[in-house]
Scaffold this motif. Sequence first.
Motif, PDB file in Angstrom:
ATOM      1  N   PRO A 239     -17.341 -21.921  26.848  1.00  0.00           N
ATOM      2  CA  PRO A 239     -18.656 -22.180  27.443  1.00  0.00           C
ATOM      3  C   PRO A 239     -19.309 -23.415  26.827  1.00  0.00           C
ATOM      4  O   PRO A 239     -19.147 -23.691  25.642  1.00  0.00           O
ATOM      5  CB  PRO A 239     -19.448 -20.913  27.099  1.00  0.00           C
ATOM      6  N   SER A 263     -15.682 -19.555  37.787  1.00  0.00           N
ATOM      7  CA  SER A 263     -16.572 -19.412  36.631  1.00  0.00           C
ATOM      8  C   SER A 263     -17.436 -20.636  36.351  1.00  0.00           C
ATOM      9  O   SER A 263     -18.503 -20.515  35.749  1.00  0.00           O
ATOM     10  CB  SER A 263     -15.735 -19.104  35.385  1.00  0.00           C
ATOM     11  N   LYS A 312     -24.082 -21.900  27.759  1.00  0.00           N
ATOM     12  CA  LYS A 312     -23.379 -20.684  28.174  1.00  0.00           C
ATOM     13  C   LYS A 312     -22.482 -20.895  29.385  1.00  0.00           C
ATOM     14  O   LYS A 312     -21.794 -19.965  29.816  1.00  0.00           O
ATOM     15  CB  LYS A 312     -24.397 -19.574  28.473  1.00  0.00           C
ATOM     16  N   SER A 313     -22.481 -22.093  29.938  1.00  0.00           N
ATOM     17  CA  SER A 313     -21.763 -22.347  31.188  1.00  0.00           C
ATOM     18  C   SER A 313     -20.768 -23.493  31.054  1.00  0.00           C
ATOM     19  O   SER A 313     -20.944 -24.396  30.231  1.00  0.00           O
ATOM     20  CB  SER A 313     -22.752 -22.668  32.318  1.00  0.00           C
ATOM     21  N   VAL A 314     -19.745 -23.456  31.899  1.00  0.00           N
ATOM     22  CA  VAL A 314     -18.811 -24.566  32.052  1.00  0.00           C
ATOM     23  C   VAL A 314     -19.224 -25.340  33.298  1.00  0.00           C
ATOM     24  O   VAL A 314     -19.584 -24.751  34.320  1.00  0.00           O
ATOM     25  CB  VAL A 314     -17.363 -24.060  32.211  1.00  0.00           C
TER      26      VAL A 314
END
Length: 348
Positions: A239, A263, A312-314
């Motif tokens: 992430p 994702s 927290k993210s890709v």
Amino acid sequence: MRVLTAADLQQVLDFPSVIKVVEDAYREKATGEGTIWPMIYHEFISDQADMDIRSGYLKSQGVYGMKLLSWFAGNDAKQLPELNGTVNLYDDQTGLPKGIVNAAALTGYRTGAAGAVAAKILANPKAANLLLVGSGSQAIFQVMAELTVLPKLKTVTIVNVTSPAHATDLAQTLVDQLTTQFLPAINQSSDDYQRLAAQLNQLEVSASDNLEAATQQAGVIVTATPSTKAMINADWVKPGTHINTMGADMAGKQEVNEQLFRSANVYVDDRTQAAKVGEAQTAVKAGITTADQLPEIGELLAKTNDNQWDAKSVTLFDSTGIALQDIASANLALENAAKLNLGQTITL
């Protein structure tokens, strides 16, 4: 009209300026000020020789035009460049040709700039570790562009899945190449020049044959290869990582596992093109996403200039290449060349 060679472009184009005009071109595509027309592609020999034609209109700059770029893999054995072509620009008030620009050289600049535009708004602005997958002709352009928008980058790791020795060779010469090829075009009294010169002086570059480990350590990943199968698995990417997939630009190409499209927060340069020939094509075929579900980077830029990084993210940018990048970059080159009286002026 003016004709610019690869050597001319090295004198008239600097990455801070190219990144700006490419960013503007993406934004103008979203607002309707820029138009692209359908791409033409032809394969002469499967996986060995092809050409594509990309064309469009930038109303704000008063120019329209097209780029024809050919790739012939066998040229290397003939001691000839593999990429060849031209960008032709025309005045939208008279239809008169404005200039012809070396397309192979321009493609390096505009493709590097495309990745930098995405990293500027999507990546961690404090990212320190860059992973470059691929060590071909695009490599130096991609790294210099990322350094231009990510001032905290300290390390570059290069992985070449098919030719590790080529990655090692590039790692040994990369800083010298970046310093000699790109720095001289930047105004030496500018903040960009001073910062990039210092950043290059301290940059640590290495090659690795462990792509999984390199992926897990990277804050920003750039893939620039002709790969036809996924090299990076979705579960390798932590992430907070941003990925630029730059290599997929025709049917059958793939660099990362399609599960990343489940994702990651994904952006593309053109949704129709990305779904057909970009990194997204495999995910579309697998039913993971559709063309309509692929937001364009220009749409984001039209709404905000604020960095969107989320720890927290890709994030993933799927770049297939659009004509507006070429037109904007070529127009910048021609205008700068006119000011410096560079290139050759001809009358048809």
